[in-house]
Design an enzyme around this catalytic site. Structure first.
Site, PDB file in Angstrom:
ATOM      1  N   HIS A  72     -31.239  11.191  89.093  1.00  0.00           N
ATOM      2  CA  HIS A  72     -31.281   9.987  88.627  1.00  0.00           C
ATOM      3  C   HIS A  72     -32.415   9.261  89.444  1.00  0.00           C
ATOM      4  O   HIS A  72     -32.813   9.660  90.519  1.00  0.00           O
ATOM      5  CB  HIS A  72     -30.040   9.077  88.519  1.00  0.00           C
ATOM      6  CG  HIS A  72     -28.904   9.683  87.778  1.00  0.00           C
ATOM      7  ND1 HIS A  72     -27.685   9.346  87.711  1.00  0.00           N
ATOM      8  CD2 HIS A  72     -28.945  10.922  86.998  1.00  0.00           C
ATOM      9  CE1 HIS A  72     -26.858   9.863  86.831  1.00  0.00           C
ATOM     10  NE2 HIS A  72     -27.751  10.843  86.213  1.00  0.00           N
ATOM     11  N   HIS A 102     -15.137  14.393  82.407  1.00  0.00           N
ATOM     12  CA  HIS A 102     -16.632  14.943  82.516  1.00  0.00           C
ATOM     13  C   HIS A 102     -16.880  16.268  81.522  1.00  0.00           C
ATOM     14  O   HIS A 102     -16.541  17.067  81.664  1.00  0.00           O
ATOM     15  CB  HIS A 102     -17.088  15.109  83.845  1.00  0.00           C
ATOM     16  CG  HIS A 102     -18.844  15.162  83.964  1.00  0.00           C
ATOM     17  ND1 HIS A 102     -19.318  15.982  83.622  1.00  0.00           N
ATOM     18  CD2 HIS A 102     -19.543  14.134  84.600  1.00  0.00           C
ATOM     19  CE1 HIS A 102     -20.677  16.018  83.813  1.00  0.00           C
ATOM     20  NE2 HIS A 102     -20.880  14.794  84.416  1.00  0.00           N
TER      21      HIS A 102
END
Length: 432
Positions: free
Chosen positions: A124, A189
């Site tokens: 990210h 997840h």
């Protein structure tokens, strides 16, 4: 504390119905011209979820660690420590966790100047100085060093290779620290089964090559949301044999970052204790499928980028009938959220070519196109967001600047069934 299931396929409502969906840091009133069901995760009564109560749960976890001595005992004589924290796209209330952790380290004799905090960015984007201060809190930011993780090869150290071929390459500051502590929040997840635990290290502070190798296993392995018993997660945990984590502090939070539960101690044992708790909250049985599912990730930070918002879209797809419509309500002020993802979308000739190429040569970031293709093969997708129209269309979605108009167009048939998922990023399906 008693758990109450606020909504799960709630009773049909009288028309007209106007639910409110979070959109960035604001909210939208959505007009649905017929009865609908609401699908969301199990929620707690908010009476005991204020900041004071959240801190109390964190401190109680630190005082009764699972599988290890207390942190102050582990830290004694270490001299230096590094703490891994989640980035700003996560719900983890990092600033609440850091105060008690720093206190434990100081009691053990580790001074503030010998402590580093590394933001586990994975791939990210890095955070600005202001974002780092907001993330960790002003007090911690002024006391200790706070770093963005760098995934480039020269900033990472190779410590081993897993049996599935993942090169374990970890941030140099983390690898060289005599005491490593991870933090994070536990929730389902889709790629590895569950977040938290070792994910703070991989992908959190791993190299690009390491992250891509582990993520590429998803071409062959399909994880069940809420369950770490899969080869992708085992690959992560095998990395601990090369570079151990000394202590874990993980929390389970709701969409408002309020701490429902906390666990601390051994990186695997404590994490597993939290996993079972989280699965009971966030994994919802698919009891019915709908013609239309309207889904919001739950607002900021879950809809900062399309990269993150796709998780809610995939969850919603599991509650929709094949051939049905999904309406994603996600602001996405940071656009797609990944430069590689955006490059592929804007330059590759078509989705078929992208998918074929990714199946031959996995590229992390661009792999989100596989998730989009998985949904678009079975569903029509509308997107109400701040993305430019051309970007929405290149993604294969139908722009829905008039959200209520899009809903009305899909609900005109009298037999149409409708569901709303207000917190799609925290509401995962359990099939069967």
């Amino acid at each position: 504390m008693e758990i109450i299931q606020m909504f799960m396929h709630s009773a049909a409502k009288e028309e007209p119905s106007i639910p409110v969906l979070r959109y960035g840091k604001n909210a939208l009133s959505v007009a649905i011209p017929k009865a609908y069901d609401t699908i969301t995760y199990v929620q707690h009564d908010t009476v005991d979820l204020d900041e004071r109560s959240s801190l109390l749960r964190i401190r109680q976890a630190l005082e009764a660690p699972i599988g290890t001595p207390p942190l102050r005992e582990l830290a004694a004589g270490k001299g230096r420590a590094v703490i891994l924290v989640s980035d700003g796209t996560r719900l983890c209330p990092t600033s609440l966790l850091l105060g008690p952790l720093l206190e434990e380290l100081n009691i053990a004799g580790i001074a503030d100047q010998a402590i580093d905090i590394v933001v586990a960015l994975g791939l990210h984007r890095k955070h600005t100085a202001d974002e780092l201060e907001r993330l960790v809190g002003k007090e911690a930011y002024n006391r200790v060093r706070v770093h963005n993780h760098s995934p480039i090869a020269e900033d990472c150290v190779h410590v081993g290779t897993t049996s599935l071929g993942t090169p374990v390459e970890i941030n140099r500051t983390v690898a060289e620290a005599p005491l490593r502590i991870v933090t994070g929040n536990i929730e389902p997840h889709s790629l590895v089964g569950v977040s938290g635990g070792v994910k703070a290290m991989i992908p959190g502070v791993a190299s690009h090559r390491c992250i891509e190798a582990n993520h590429s296993l998803s071409l062959k392995v399909k994880a069940a949301p809420g369950d770490p018993d899969n080869d992708i997660h085992r690959d992560l945990e095998q990395s601990l044999s090369f570079l151990p984590i000394d202590f874990l502090l993980n929390v389970i939070v709701n969409h408002d970052r309020q701490v429902i539960h906390a666990v601390a101690g051994h990186i695997i044992d404590a994490h597993r204790a939290g996993v079972s708790y989280a699965a009971d909250l966030f994994v919802v049985p698919v009891e019915k499928r709908y013609d239309i599912v309207i889904v919001s990730p739950g607002g900021s930070p879950k809809d900062l980028q399309l990269y993150q918002s796709l998780k809610a879209l995939r969850n919603a797809a599991s509650f929709a009938k094949p051939g049905g419509a999904l309406i994603l309500v996600a602001e996405c002020p940071e656009m797609l959220g990944n430069g590689i993802f955006q490059f592929w979308i804007e330059t590759m000739p078509n989705r078929e070519r992208m998918v074929a190429r990714l199946q031959q040569n996995f590229v992390v970031g661009a792999h989100k196109i596989l998730h989009i293709d998985e949904v678009l093969r079975s569903y029509k997708v509308y997107l109400h967001s701040s993305l430019p129209t051309h970007v929405t269309e290149l993604l294969g979605f139908i722009p829905a600047p008039d959200l209520n108009g899009a809903i009305a167009s899909e609900t005109c048939h009298p037999d149409t069934t409708v569901a709303v998922m207000p917190f799609g990023a925290l509401t995962y399906p359990r099939n069967g």
